[in-house]
Motif scaffolding. Structure first.
Motif, mmCIF file in Angstrom:
data_model
loop_
_atom_site.group_PDB
_atom_site.id
_atom_site.type_symbol
_atom_site.label_atom_id
_atom_site.label_comp_id
_atom_site.label_asym_id
_atom_site.label_seq_id
_atom_site.Cartn_x
_atom_site.Cartn_y
_atom_site.Cartn_z
ATOM 1 N N GLU A 23 0.853 -1.187 0.000
ATOM 2 C CA GLU A 23 0.000 0.000 0.000
ATOM 3 C C GLU A 23 0.886 1.232 0.000
ATOM 4 O OE1 GLU A 23 -3.595 2.441 2.200
ATOM 5 O OE2 GLU A 23 -2.743 0.710 3.236
ATOM 6 N N ILE A 24 0.676 2.074 -0.991
ATOM 7 C CA ILE A 24 1.444 3.308 -1.121
ATOM 8 C C ILE A 24 0.630 4.447 -0.518
ATOM 9 C CG2 ILE A 24 2.473 4.934 -2.734
ATOM 10 C CD1 ILE A 24 2.868 2.642 -4.662
ATOM 11 N N GLY A 25 1.266 5.219 0.359
ATOM 12 C CA GLY A 25 0.548 6.268 1.051
ATOM 13 C C GLY A 25 -0.373 5.675 2.095
ATOM 14 N N VAL A 26 0.205 4.890 3.000
ATOM 15 C CA VAL A 26 -0.592 4.122 3.959
ATOM 16 C C VAL A 26 -1.339 5.022 4.933
ATOM 17 C CG1 VAL A 26 1.290 3.855 5.620
ATOM 18 C CG2 VAL A 26 -0.481 2.109 5.469
ATOM 19 N N ARG A 57 -6.061 -9.343 5.255
ATOM 20 C CA ARG A 57 -6.927 -10.504 5.037
ATOM 21 C C ARG A 57 -6.729 -11.094 3.634
ATOM 22 N NH1 ARG A 57 -11.000 -10.294 9.085
ATOM 23 N NH2 ARG A 57 -11.039 -8.274 10.144
ATOM 24 N N ARG A 58 -6.073 -10.326 2.747
ATOM 25 C CA ARG A 58 -5.878 -10.775 1.376
ATOM 26 C C ARG A 58 -4.430 -11.143 1.081
ATOM 27 N NH1 ARG A 58 -10.134 -7.744 1.867
ATOM 28 N NH2 ARG A 58 -11.844 -7.763 0.347
ATOM 29 N N ALA A 59 -3.554 -11.048 2.068
ATOM 30 C CA ALA A 59 -2.130 -11.275 1.800
ATOM 31 C C ALA A 59 -1.455 -11.952 2.978
ATOM 32 C CB ALA A 59 -1.442 -9.940 1.510
ATOM 33 N N ASP A 60 -0.382 -12.688 2.679
ATOM 34 C CA ASP A 60 0.451 -13.242 3.742
ATOM 35 C C ASP A 60 1.236 -12.128 4.439
ATOM 36 O OD1 ASP A 60 -0.377 -15.798 2.980
ATOM 37 O OD2 ASP A 60 1.260 -15.984 1.535
ATOM 38 N N ARG A 61 1.576 -11.112 3.636
ATOM 39 C CA ARG A 61 2.359 -9.997 4.165
ATOM 40 C C ARG A 61 1.940 -8.713 3.475
ATOM 41 N NH1 ARG A 61 7.915 -8.089 3.207
ATOM 42 N NH2 ARG A 61 8.052 -9.595 1.494
ATOM 43 N N VAL A 62 1.867 -7.623 4.234
ATOM 44 C CA VAL A 62 1.518 -6.313 3.698
ATOM 45 C C VAL A 62 2.659 -5.350 4.000
ATOM 46 C CG1 VAL A 62 -0.063 -4.343 3.834
ATOM 47 C CG2 VAL A 62 -0.963 -6.677 3.957
ATOM 48 N N ILE A 63 3.058 -4.592 2.988
ATOM 49 C CA ILE A 63 4.057 -3.531 3.153
ATOM 50 C C ILE A 63 3.341 -2.193 2.992
ATOM 51 C CG2 ILE A 63 6.178 -2.492 2.251
ATOM 52 C CD1 ILE A 63 6.890 -5.255 1.117
ATOM 53 N N GLY A 64 3.457 -1.350 3.987
ATOM 54 C CA GLY A 64 2.851 -0.022 3.917
ATOM 55 C C GLY A 64 3.925 1.040 3.850
ATOM 56 N N VAL A 65 3.860 1.906 2.831
ATOM 57 C CA VAL A 65 4.865 2.952 2.627
ATOM 58 C C VAL A 65 4.204 4.320 2.753
ATOM 59 C CG1 VAL A 65 6.472 3.996 0.982
ATOM 60 C CG2 VAL A 65 6.300 1.504 1.148
ATOM 61 N N ASP A 66 4.873 5.236 3.432
ATOM 62 C CA ASP A 66 4.412 6.625 3.507
ATOM 63 C C ASP A 66 5.622 7.529 3.665
ATOM 64 O OD1 ASP A 66 1.337 7.794 4.193
ATOM 65 O OD2 ASP A 66 2.987 9.169 4.576
ATOM 66 N N HIS A 67 5.506 8.756 3.177
ATOM 67 C CA HIS A 67 6.643 9.681 3.284
ATOM 68 C C HIS A 67 6.620 10.471 4.587
ATOM 69 C CE1 HIS A 67 4.506 13.456 1.411
ATOM 70 N NE2 HIS A 67 3.748 12.798 2.239
ATOM 71 N N SER A 68 5.565 10.327 5.363
ATOM 72 C CA SER A 68 5.446 11.045 6.628
ATOM 73 C C SER A 68 5.709 10.094 7.790
ATOM 74 C CB SER A 68 4.057 11.666 6.765
ATOM 75 O OG SER A 68 3.822 12.103 8.082
ATOM 76 N N SER A 69 6.750 10.375 8.567
ATOM 77 C CA SER A 69 7.050 9.541 9.733
ATOM 78 C C SER A 69 5.949 9.645 10.779
ATOM 79 C CB SER A 69 8.397 9.944 10.334
ATOM 80 O OG SER A 69 8.381 11.309 10.731
ATOM 81 N N VAL A 124 -3.966 8.872 -2.908
ATOM 82 C CA VAL A 124 -2.620 9.427 -2.756
ATOM 83 C C VAL A 124 -2.072 10.024 -4.050
ATOM 84 C CG1 VAL A 124 -2.015 7.918 -0.842
ATOM 85 C CG2 VAL A 124 -1.533 7.180 -3.164
ATOM 86 N N LEU A 125 -2.556 9.564 -5.204
ATOM 87 C CA LEU A 125 -1.949 10.012 -6.460
ATOM 88 C C LEU A 125 -2.103 11.513 -6.657
ATOM 89 C CD1 LEU A 125 -0.431 8.762 -8.879
ATOM 90 C CD2 LEU A 125 -2.595 8.794 -10.128
ATOM 91 N N HIS A 126 -3.184 12.113 -6.167
ATOM 92 C CA HIS A 126 -3.358 13.558 -6.367
ATOM 93 C C HIS A 126 -2.404 14.385 -5.507
ATOM 94 C CE1 HIS A 126 -6.337 12.663 -3.125
ATOM 95 N NE2 HIS A 126 -5.949 13.825 -2.659
ATOM 96 N N GLY A 132 1.762 -8.975 -11.863
ATOM 97 C CA GLY A 132 1.236 -8.150 -10.779
ATOM 98 C C GLY A 132 0.336 -7.046 -11.294
ATOM 99 N N GLY A 133 -0.279 -6.347 -10.364
ATOM 100 C CA GLY A 133 -1.196 -5.295 -10.774
ATOM 101 C C GLY A 133 -1.441 -4.294 -9.669
ATOM 102 N N ILE A 134 -2.320 -3.337 -9.952
ATOM 103 C CA ILE A 134 -2.613 -2.273 -9.010
ATOM 104 C C ILE A 134 -4.117 -2.038 -8.924
ATOM 105 C CG2 ILE A 134 -0.419 -1.127 -9.489
ATOM 106 C CD1 ILE A 134 -1.940 0.927 -11.114
ATOM 107 N N THR A 135 -4.542 -1.571 -7.774
ATOM 108 C CA THR A 135 -5.892 -1.055 -7.577
ATOM 109 C C THR A 135 -5.752 0.368 -7.062
ATOM 110 O OG1 THR A 135 -6.826 -3.235 -7.088
ATOM 111 C CG2 THR A 135 -8.059 -1.322 -6.339
ATOM 112 N N LEU A 136 -6.450 1.277 -7.691
ATOM 113 C CA LEU A 136 -6.307 2.697 -7.362
ATOM 114 C C LEU A 136 -7.664 3.340 -7.149
ATOM 115 C CD1 LEU A 136 -4.044 5.347 -9.014
ATOM 116 C CD2 LEU A 136 -6.521 5.693 -9.065
ATOM 117 N N ALA A 137 -7.772 4.128 -6.100
ATOM 118 C CA ALA A 137 -8.935 4.971 -5.871
ATOM 119 C C ALA A 137 -8.443 6.401 -5.713
ATOM 120 C CB ALA A 137 -9.696 4.532 -4.622
#
Length: 306
Positions: free
Chosen positions: A149-152, A163-175, A218-220, A240-245
């Motif tokens: 997840e980008i922009g967690v 619930r959909r993955a064995d492992r989730v990586i969450g990335v954000d630029h704000s600590s 997050v894209l905006h 692989g692929g992406i889902t974007l809202a």
């Protein structure tokens, strides 16, 4: 051909093309990057636009210039022109000032999110109500070993993604945002989730490390949206692929200051164009209209072309 060659026969216009090959910029930003007067920049932009090399995307009171595909002949020679422009040593100061402009965009966004992280969920709900889309977004995310997840943000999607993955990586630029997400993880007793500090244009993820990526509103905020898709192509495994809202294009100029939005939403055509250039195939697209003052939301899924 004659119109195209005439439009290219000027050093300032070639500099403009070299800059716009890197993204979309306003007249004010182009004036800063080229270090020339606004009237001169506007005159050259007009010539390039009339030749079909550029187009203007208007967002509220702002206008962004971008390279355009209306001139078929220029599209044929564009790769050669761009390759020669990037080798031009005289363009180095322009590139340095371009990076400075992009850094200003990034810092403005980072400062805003660090300042408002602890009140972010309330701020979004009150200032930017959106059509209900969360359940639809999660429905479009397939089960995969590793989901990114980008922009967690504050982590309100992490439970559903886990619930959909064995492992989730969450990335954000704000600590500060990551601190809020970490607290949410601990409070919910979630495991198998790793939070990483990083930029969406330069993800702290190795090549092919993830099988699916999610971008939720997050894209905006991205200084260069197209670069985000190119970076996603790098970190996604084959297939692989992406889902974007994200927000559909709107004209609420206040969102730039109140929510630190870089872009006032997106149209399908530009999203599809960026995806295609980054090596993705659009698989689904829908627009969810809000009620009353709610903003419309675009929801899409795309897969990496093998």
């Amino acid at each position: 051909m004659l119109t195209t060659f005439k439009s290219l026969a000027d050093p300032t216009r070639l500099r403009l093309l070299a800059v716009l090959a890197r993204g979309e910029f306003t007249v004010q930003e182009l004036t800063t990057i080229l270090d020339v007067g606004q009237s001169r920049v506007s005159r050259h932009l007009k010539i390039l636009s009339e030749a079909g090399l550029l187009s203007v995307k208007r967002e509220g009171t702002w206008a962004y210039y971008r390279l355009d595909g209306r001139n078929d002949f220029f599209q044929d020679i564009r790769p050669f022109v761009e390759s020669r422009l990037t080798r031009d040593a005289g363009a180095c100061p322009d590139r340095e000032r371009l990076l400075m402009v992009l850094e200003q965009r990034r810092v403005r966004s980072l400062e805003f999110f660090n300042r408002h992280a602890r009140q972010w969920d309330d701020l979004v709900r009150d200032a930017l109500p959106m059509a209900a889309y969360r359940a639809r977004l999660l429905d479009q995310v397939p089960a995969r070993p590793v989901i990114l997840e980008i922009g967690v943000g504050t982590g309100n999607l992490l439970d559903g993604l886990r619930r959909r993955a064995d492992r989730v990586i969450g990335v954000d630029h704000s600590s500060v945002m990551l601190q809020q997400a970490g607290q949410r993880i601990r409070d919910a007793g979630l495991t198998g989730i790793e939070l990483r500090l990083g930029e969406m244009r330069h993800l702290p993820v190795s090549e092919g490390e993830v099988q699916w990526a999610v971008l939720n509103m997050v894209l905006h905020h991205a200084p260069q949206p197209q670069q985000v898709f190119c970076e996603l192509a790098r970190v996604l495994a084959p297939g692989g692929g992406i889902t974007l809202a994200d927000l559909h294009r709107h004209q609420n100029e206040w969102a730039r200051e109140r929510m630190a939005d870089q872009w006032l939403g997106f149209e399908r055509s530009e999203l599809e164009g960026w995806l295609l250039m980054a090596g993705f195939e659009l698989k689904s697209f829908e627009m969810l209209n809000g009620r009353d003052s709610e903003h419309a939301v675009v929801l899409l899924s795309a897969v990496k072309i093998q």
